[in-house]
Write a protein that holds these residues in place. Structure first.
Motif, PDB file in Angstrom:
ATOM      1  N   PHE A  67     -23.890 -22.673 -10.707  1.00 25.57           N
ATOM      2  CA  PHE A  67     -23.867 -22.483 -12.169  1.00 25.57           C
ATOM      3  C   PHE A  67     -22.432 -22.219 -12.634  1.00 25.57           C
ATOM      4  O   PHE A  67     -21.964 -22.786 -13.625  1.00 25.57           O
ATOM      5  CB  PHE A  67     -24.788 -21.330 -12.589  1.00 25.57           C
ATOM      6  N   GLN A 103     -29.252 -15.385 -12.099  1.00 22.68           N
ATOM      7  CA  GLN A 103     -29.418 -16.838 -12.223  1.00 22.68           C
ATOM      8  C   GLN A 103     -30.031 -17.205 -13.569  1.00 22.68           C
ATOM      9  O   GLN A 103     -29.639 -18.172 -14.195  1.00 22.68           O
ATOM     10  CB  GLN A 103     -30.333 -17.363 -11.111  1.00 22.68           C
ATOM     11  N   PRO A 145     -34.447 -21.690 -12.376  1.00 20.15           N
ATOM     12  CA  PRO A 145     -33.049 -21.942 -11.990  1.00 20.15           C
ATOM     13  C   PRO A 145     -32.931 -23.052 -10.937  1.00 20.15           C
ATOM     14  O   PRO A 145     -32.042 -23.899 -11.020  1.00 20.15           O
ATOM     15  CB  PRO A 145     -32.589 -20.588 -11.446  1.00 20.15           C
ATOM     16  N   GLU A 146     -33.849 -23.077 -10.001  1.00 18.45           N
ATOM     17  CA  GLU A 146     -33.797 -24.121  -8.967  1.00 18.45           C
ATOM     18  C   GLU A 146     -33.969 -25.508  -9.590  1.00 18.45           C
ATOM     19  O   GLU A 146     -33.317 -26.463  -9.178  1.00 18.45           O
ATOM     20  CB  GLU A 146     -34.901 -23.897  -7.920  1.00 18.45           C
ATOM     21  N   THR A 185     -30.659 -10.451  -8.321  1.00 22.65           N
ATOM     22  CA  THR A 185     -29.994 -11.745  -8.285  1.00 22.65           C
ATOM     23  C   THR A 185     -30.755 -12.767  -9.123  1.00 22.65           C
ATOM     24  O   THR A 185     -30.166 -13.590  -9.795  1.00 22.65           O
ATOM     25  CB  THR A 185     -29.895 -12.235  -6.831  1.00 22.65           C
ATOM     26  N   THR A 186     -32.048 -12.708  -9.101  1.00 17.33           N
ATOM     27  CA  THR A 186     -32.851 -13.628  -9.901  1.00 17.33           C
ATOM     28  C   THR A 186     -32.464 -13.531 -11.378  1.00 17.33           C
ATOM     29  O   THR A 186     -32.279 -14.522 -12.048  1.00 17.33           O
ATOM     30  CB  THR A 186     -34.351 -13.301  -9.749  1.00 17.33           C
ATOM     31  N   GLN A 240     -26.431 -20.826  -5.176  1.00 14.99           N
ATOM     32  CA  GLN A 240     -26.962 -21.280  -6.458  1.00 14.99           C
ATOM     33  C   GLN A 240     -26.187 -20.680  -7.626  1.00 14.99           C
ATOM     34  O   GLN A 240     -25.861 -21.368  -8.585  1.00 14.99           O
ATOM     35  CB  GLN A 240     -28.445 -20.921  -6.570  1.00 14.99           C
ATOM     36  N   GLN A 241     -25.879 -19.411  -7.527  1.00 15.27           N
ATOM     37  CA  GLN A 241     -25.096 -18.791  -8.602  1.00 15.27           C
ATOM     38  C   GLN A 241     -23.735 -19.462  -8.709  1.00 15.27           C
ATOM     39  O   GLN A 241     -23.227 -19.695  -9.797  1.00 15.27           O
ATOM     40  CB  GLN A 241     -24.898 -17.306  -8.324  1.00 15.27           C
ATOM     41  N   THR A 300     -29.154 -17.990  -2.234  1.00 11.14           N
ATOM     42  CA  THR A 300     -29.112 -17.674  -3.654  1.00 11.14           C
ATOM     43  C   THR A 300     -27.684 -17.581  -4.152  1.00 11.14           C
ATOM     44  O   THR A 300     -27.369 -17.998  -5.252  1.00 11.14           O
ATOM     45  CB  THR A 300     -29.855 -16.345  -3.892  1.00 11.14           C
TER      46      THR A 300
END
Lengths: 164, 164
Positions: A11, B8, B118-119, B4-5, A7-8, A4
């Motif tokens: 962005f 994102q 987000p993915e 964290t979700t 992924q951040q 994760t």
């Protein structure tokens, strides 16, 4: 792209690249012109190129306090390039000096941006109150930087109409 | 902002708002003009407004396959508004039809964007090979959408120079 965190970071990287590309394109445009050409109108009756260089520099300089990065470098630019329209002031700095300001402020900003963690990118900018930020958490540094890259693009669309 | 979700999702929201604001500004500009005004040059010797509406529509239509969202709606616009400069073609669609196309394609795109996780935003766009994407994972849908919002801003900077 397995965690994760990565992924951040992706962005963040998109935002950073958007900013850097806008600065690079605008700088490339200004670098291609002589100081004399900088004093000309983009098209007849519209802003002079030097005015837009000063305007963009002043707007980026204002990003320092907006992003919580300390005091401004060039606050005197506001009355020349933000609150006054072009051709109403006689005392503009020379193009060579504005070029230096432009390079300096963008380098300072970009160095900060490169050092931020994803969490730091998502902090609020200082023009938003804590109360508003709680309701509108997208009013963060990341959004502000993308917005300013779009502002560069907006004026770049005008600048490219200049014919030597 | 505790998980964290959510972080994102905040990055995604910034990108989405950047896109939606650019579309809203451009649409507001076009909506403020009559079909007759759309046929005029922005400033003497430059593109006509209708050409930029067609150009932006064609570029956004190309985003469908680029983002893996299926076939294009209006591929016939390319030769009129991308590969040909303005004033070299006599057979442009009427402004009223281009306005419909513009609304339709942006609505379709925006509805997809709002549905993405987000993915899904971080998936590669189809103009990048798997090999290049492994090295340059920022060449994803998120970057592409922000880039296209910047492209709208670029032309909007030109369009606002039109005087009725």
């Amino acid at each position: 792209m397995t965690t994760t965190t990565t992924q951040q970071e992706l962005f963040v990287l998109s935002g950073l690249i958007t900013w850097e590309q806008a600065i690079k394109r605008a700088t490339g445009f200004f670098d291609g012109l002589s100081d004399e050409e900088m004093g000309r109108e983009i098209v007849p009756g519209k802003n002079r190129i030097i005015y837009l260089l000063g305007h963009l520099t002043a707007v980026h300089d204002r990003m320092l306090p907006l992003l919580g990065l300390g005091e401004r470098f060039y606050p005197h630019l506001d009355e020349l390039f933000i609150t006054s329209p072009d051709k109403t002031r006689d005392n503009l700095p020379p193009a060579s000096q504005l070029r230096e300001y432009w390079t300096t402020i963008n380098l300072r900003l970009t160095n900060h941006f490169r050092s931020w963690t994803p969490e730091e990118w998502l902090q609020k900018h200082t023009a938003v109150s804590d109360e508003d930020f709680a309701k509108e958490p997208h009013r963060n540094r990341f959004s502000l930087v993308i917005n300013r890259a779009g502002h560069v693009q907006y004026h770049l669309g005008q600048l490219v109409w200049f014919k030597k």
